[in-house]
Structures are given as C-alpha cells and as structure tokens.
Design a protein around this motif. Structure first.
Motif, PDB file in Angstrom:
ATOM      1  N   TYR A  58       0.824  -1.209   0.000  1.00  0.00           N
ATOM      2  CA  TYR A  58       0.000   0.000   0.000  1.00  0.00           C
ATOM      3  C   TYR A  58       0.860   1.262   0.000  1.00  0.00           C
ATOM      4  CZ  TYR A  58      -3.735   3.215   1.212  1.00  0.00           C
ATOM      5  OH  TYR A  58      -4.638   4.251   1.201  1.00  0.00           O
ATOM      6  N   GLN A  59       0.386   2.293  -0.701  1.00  0.00           N
ATOM      7  CA  GLN A  59       1.013   3.615  -0.710  1.00  0.00           C
ATOM      8  C   GLN A  59       0.005   4.627  -0.202  1.00  0.00           C
ATOM      9  OE1 GLN A  59       2.387   5.011  -4.519  1.00  0.00           O
ATOM     10  NE2 GLN A  59       4.424   5.299  -3.730  1.00  0.00           N
ATOM     11  N   THR A  60       0.394   5.416   0.785  1.00  0.00           N
ATOM     12  CA  THR A  60      -0.521   6.389   1.386  1.00  0.00           C
ATOM     13  C   THR A  60      -0.765   7.569   0.438  1.00  0.00           C
ATOM     14  OG1 THR A  60       1.235   7.680   2.415  1.00  0.00           O
ATOM     15  CG2 THR A  60       0.326   5.832   3.703  1.00  0.00           C
ATOM     16  N   GLU A  61      -1.804   8.327   0.767  1.00  0.00           N
ATOM     17  CA  GLU A  61      -2.099   9.522  -0.021  1.00  0.00           C
ATOM     18  C   GLU A  61      -0.927  10.496  -0.001  1.00  0.00           C
ATOM     19  OE1 GLU A  61      -5.876  11.324   0.903  1.00  0.00           O
ATOM     20  OE2 GLU A  61      -6.953   9.433   0.595  1.00  0.00           O
ATOM     21  N   ALA A  62      -0.283  10.665   1.154  1.00  0.00           N
ATOM     22  CA  ALA A  62       0.867  11.579   1.245  1.00  0.00           C
ATOM     23  C   ALA A  62       2.017  11.098   0.363  1.00  0.00           C
ATOM     24  CB  ALA A  62       1.326  11.713   2.696  1.00  0.00           C
TER      25      ALA A  62
ATOM     26  N   ALA B 233       7.143  14.559   3.194  1.00  0.00           N
ATOM     27  CA  ALA B 233       6.571  14.168   4.487  1.00  0.00           C
ATOM     28  C   ALA B 233       5.515  13.089   4.267  1.00  0.00           C
ATOM     29  CB  ALA B 233       5.973  15.366   5.215  1.00  0.00           C
ATOM     30  N   CYS B 234       5.682  11.991   4.967  1.00  0.00           N
ATOM     31  CA  CYS B 234       4.750  10.868   4.917  1.00  0.00           C
ATOM     32  C   CYS B 234       5.025  10.013   6.150  1.00  0.00           C
ATOM     33  CB  CYS B 234       4.912  10.057   3.626  1.00  0.00           C
ATOM     34  SG  CYS B 234       6.497   9.211   3.483  1.00  0.00           S
ATOM     35  N   TRP B 235       4.360   8.902   6.287  1.00  0.00           N
ATOM     36  CA  TRP B 235       4.520   8.096   7.491  1.00  0.00           C
ATOM     37  C   TRP B 235       5.965   7.633   7.664  1.00  0.00           C
ATOM     38  CZ3 TRP B 235       5.987   3.037   8.190  1.00  0.00           C
ATOM     39  CH2 TRP B 235       6.115   2.260   7.034  1.00  0.00           C
ATOM     40  N   ARG B 236       6.689   7.406   6.569  1.00  0.00           N
ATOM     41  CA  ARG B 236       8.092   6.955   6.646  1.00  0.00           C
ATOM     42  C   ARG B 236       9.058   8.092   6.977  1.00  0.00           C
ATOM     43  NH1 ARG B 236       8.423   2.098   3.159  1.00  0.00           N
ATOM     44  NH2 ARG B 236       6.551   2.054   1.878  1.00  0.00           N
TER      45      ARG B 236
ATOM     46  N   GLN C  92       1.717   9.306  -2.358  1.00  0.00           N
ATOM     47  CA  GLN C  92       1.304   9.475  -3.746  1.00  0.00           C
ATOM     48  C   GLN C  92       1.409  10.919  -4.212  1.00  0.00           C
ATOM     49  OE1 GLN C  92      -2.545   7.618  -4.531  1.00  0.00           O
ATOM     50  NE2 GLN C  92      -2.040   6.009  -3.063  1.00  0.00           N
ATOM     51  N   ARG C  93       1.056  11.868  -3.352  1.00  0.00           N
ATOM     52  CA  ARG C  93       1.090  13.278  -3.775  1.00  0.00           C
ATOM     53  C   ARG C  93       2.460  13.916  -3.567  1.00  0.00           C
ATOM     54  NH1 ARG C  93      -2.659  14.123   0.780  1.00  0.00           N
ATOM     55  NH2 ARG C  93      -1.320  14.786   2.465  1.00  0.00           N
ATOM     56  N   GLY C  94       3.340  13.282  -2.761  1.00  0.00           N
ATOM     57  CA  GLY C  94       4.706  13.784  -2.604  1.00  0.00           C
ATOM     58  C   GLY C  94       4.920  14.786  -1.490  1.00  0.00           C
ATOM     59  N   PHE C  95       3.913  15.028  -0.656  1.00  0.00           N
ATOM     60  CA  PHE C  95       4.085  15.944   0.473  1.00  0.00           C
ATOM     61  C   PHE C  95       3.074  15.621   1.564  1.00  0.00           C
ATOM     62  CE2 PHE C  95       0.796  18.109  -1.963  1.00  0.00           C
ATOM     63  CZ  PHE C  95      -0.061  18.580  -0.979  1.00  0.00           C
ATOM     64  N   GLY C  96       3.360  16.136   2.754  1.00  0.00           N
ATOM     65  CA  GLY C  96       2.445  16.050   3.879  1.00  0.00           C
ATOM     66  C   GLY C  96       2.417  17.395   4.565  1.00  0.00           C
ATOM     67  N   LEU C  97       1.516  17.549   5.512  1.00  0.00           N
ATOM     68  CA  LEU C  97       1.429  18.791   6.270  1.00  0.00           C
ATOM     69  C   LEU C  97       2.139  18.619   7.605  1.00  0.00           C
ATOM     70  CD1 LEU C  97      -2.277  19.798   5.582  1.00  0.00           C
ATOM     71  CD2 LEU C  97      -0.215  20.782   4.584  1.00  0.00           C
ATOM     72  N   VAL C  98       3.074  19.516   7.890  1.00  0.00           N
ATOM     73  CA  VAL C  98       3.854  19.510   9.127  1.00  0.00           C
ATOM     74  C   VAL C  98       3.632  20.852   9.799  1.00  0.00           C
ATOM     75  CG1 VAL C  98       6.190  19.377  10.082  1.00  0.00           C
ATOM     76  CG2 VAL C  98       5.573  17.965   8.108  1.00  0.00           C
TER      77      VAL C  98
ATOM     78  N   PRO D  97       3.021   6.661  17.482  1.00  0.00           N
ATOM     79  CA  PRO D  97       1.839   6.504  16.623  1.00  0.00           C
ATOM     80  C   PRO D  97       2.159   6.955  15.195  1.00  0.00           C
ATOM     81  CG  PRO D  97       1.266   7.613  18.664  1.00  0.00           C
ATOM     82  CD  PRO D  97       2.760   7.542  18.620  1.00  0.00           C
ATOM     83  N   VAL D  98       1.659   6.229  14.220  1.00  0.00           N
ATOM     84  CA  VAL D  98       1.871   6.578  12.821  1.00  0.00           C
ATOM     85  C   VAL D  98       1.204   7.918  12.525  1.00  0.00           C
ATOM     86  CG1 VAL D  98      -0.148   5.311  11.949  1.00  0.00           C
ATOM     87  CG2 VAL D  98       1.847   5.629  10.471  1.00  0.00           C
ATOM     88  N   VAL D  99       1.837   8.729  11.683  1.00  0.00           N
ATOM     89  CA  VAL D  99       1.315  10.044  11.297  1.00  0.00           C
ATOM     90  C   VAL D  99       1.287  10.162   9.773  1.00  0.00           C
ATOM     91  CG1 VAL D  99       2.043  11.194  13.432  1.00  0.00           C
ATOM     92  CG2 VAL D  99       3.595  11.140  11.466  1.00  0.00           C
ATOM     93  N   HIS D 100       0.712  11.247   9.279  1.00  0.00           N
ATOM     94  CA  HIS D 100       0.565  11.482   7.835  1.00  0.00           C
ATOM     95  C   HIS D 100      -0.279  10.390   7.189  1.00  0.00           C
ATOM     96  CE1 HIS D 100       3.223  14.897   7.824  1.00  0.00           C
ATOM     97  NE2 HIS D 100       4.140  14.189   8.447  1.00  0.00           N
ATOM     98  N   ILE D 101      -1.314   9.976   7.898  1.00  0.00           N
ATOM     99  CA  ILE D 101      -2.220   8.956   7.399  1.00  0.00           C
ATOM    100  C   ILE D 101      -3.578   9.603   7.170  1.00  0.00           C
ATOM    101  CG2 ILE D 101      -3.350   6.757   7.962  1.00  0.00           C
ATOM    102  CD1 ILE D 101      -0.313   6.566   7.507  1.00  0.00           C
ATOM    103  N   ALA D 102      -4.044   9.555   5.932  1.00  0.00           N
ATOM    104  CA  ALA D 102      -5.376  10.069   5.607  1.00  0.00           C
ATOM    105  C   ALA D 102      -6.430   9.075   6.085  1.00  0.00           C
ATOM    106  CB  ALA D 102      -5.495  10.292   4.097  1.00  0.00           C
ATOM    107  N   ARG D 103      -7.642   9.526   6.178  1.00  0.00           N
ATOM    108  CA  ARG D 103      -8.735   8.646   6.604  1.00  0.00           C
ATOM    109  C   ARG D 103      -8.804   7.401   5.722  1.00  0.00           C
ATOM    110  NH1 ARG D 103     -12.670   7.694  10.574  1.00  0.00           N
ATOM    111  NH2 ARG D 103     -13.607   5.825   9.716  1.00  0.00           N
ATOM    112  N   ALA D 104      -8.664   7.577   4.416  1.00  0.00           N
ATOM    113  CA  ALA D 104      -8.711   6.431   3.495  1.00  0.00           C
ATOM    114  C   ALA D 104      -7.579   5.449   3.786  1.00  0.00           C
ATOM    115  CB  ALA D 104      -8.644   6.918   2.049  1.00  0.00           C
TER     116      ALA D 104
END
Length: 146
Positions: A66-70, A90-93, A72-78, A109-116
């Motif tokens: 599985y690949q998270t939304e973060a 920024a992503c869970w890794r 796939q889009r190449g960024f997360g919110l910090v 706890p894992v972070v940068h995880i979307a609801r999906a």
C-alpha cells in the motif's frame, strides 16, 4: 475496549473557522469539511486500547504494498512556526519531510495517514472499521494520552 454511544455535536462554528483561516495562509475553503455544526448519533463500538505504531503500519505496508495519499502526492502537512506547512516528502516513513526517518520513532503513533489510508489498514488488520470523527466527539472517548 467498549465505548458507549450517544449524541454528539460535531463541526466547528463558522466564526471559529473564519478566525483559523485568517491566521493561516490557507483559504477558508480549506476548512470546508469542518462545518457546519450539527448533532449526530453514535452507536456503541469497540476500540483498540493502543494507537497504531510506525512498526505496525510498516508491517501492513510491507505485506500489502500500500502507498498512502501523502506518498502518492509527494508531500504532507507539518506544523511549522505558526501554522501547517506543506513539506516535500513528508509521509509516514519521513514524518518531518525529506531527510527524516523513523529512527527513534518506531513505537510512536503513525502520522501522515489520511482517513482512506487508515480505513484500508484497519480492514486489512482486523476486518473492522476505524473510529470515525463523530466517535471521537463522545465525552468518554479515550484520548491519545491515556
């Protein structure tokens, strides 16, 4: 653990969302999913006692590919100096963005995880659903500090 249901008030008042939007570089539409304020009924449910850790989420990703939304889009919110910032990589890794990793955070706890992302992991691991936003509004809902 068993969590009782009940009636909850969800959503933020419009005036509060206006204040939040005024204090950040994001437009008011960025907070559209936070309103309007409304009453909802939550049915009783079972909740795991522990949050999903980076190690546990890693097992899911390794087994499923599985690949998270973060990711796939190449960024997360910090959270930056004053507000949330888009951070490349920024992503869970890489919770702090490109160049960071999970060293010392394996049991966090894992972070940068979307609801999906959470829904897919939860169904894969247990066959059950994740707690919903409305569930967390219950007065007896445990916080992440308990």
């Amino acid at each position: 653990m068993r969590t009782p249901g009940g009636r909850v008030l969800i959503g933020a008042p419009g005036a509060h969302l206006d204040q939040v939007a005024d204090a950040q570089p994001y437009p008011r539409t960025w907070f559209a999913d936070e309103g309007p304020r409304q009453s909802r009924q939550v049915v009783p449910f079972l909740l795991d006692r522990h949050l999903v850790t980076n190690v546990e989420y890693g097992l899911f990703v390794h087994a499923s590919g599985y690949q998270t939304e973060a990711e796939q889009r190449g960024f997360g919110l910090v959270y930056g100096a004053r507000f949330w910032e888009e951070r490349a990589g920024a992503c869970w890794r890489r919770p702090a963005g490109a160049g960071s990793d999970l060293t010392g955070r394996e049991r966090h706890p894992v972070v940068h995880i979307a609801r999906a992302d959470a829904d897919v992991c939860c169904a894969w691991a247990t066959g059950f659903r994740c707690a919903a936003n409305t569930d967390a509004e219950l007065p007896d809902f445990p916080s992440s500090t308990t």
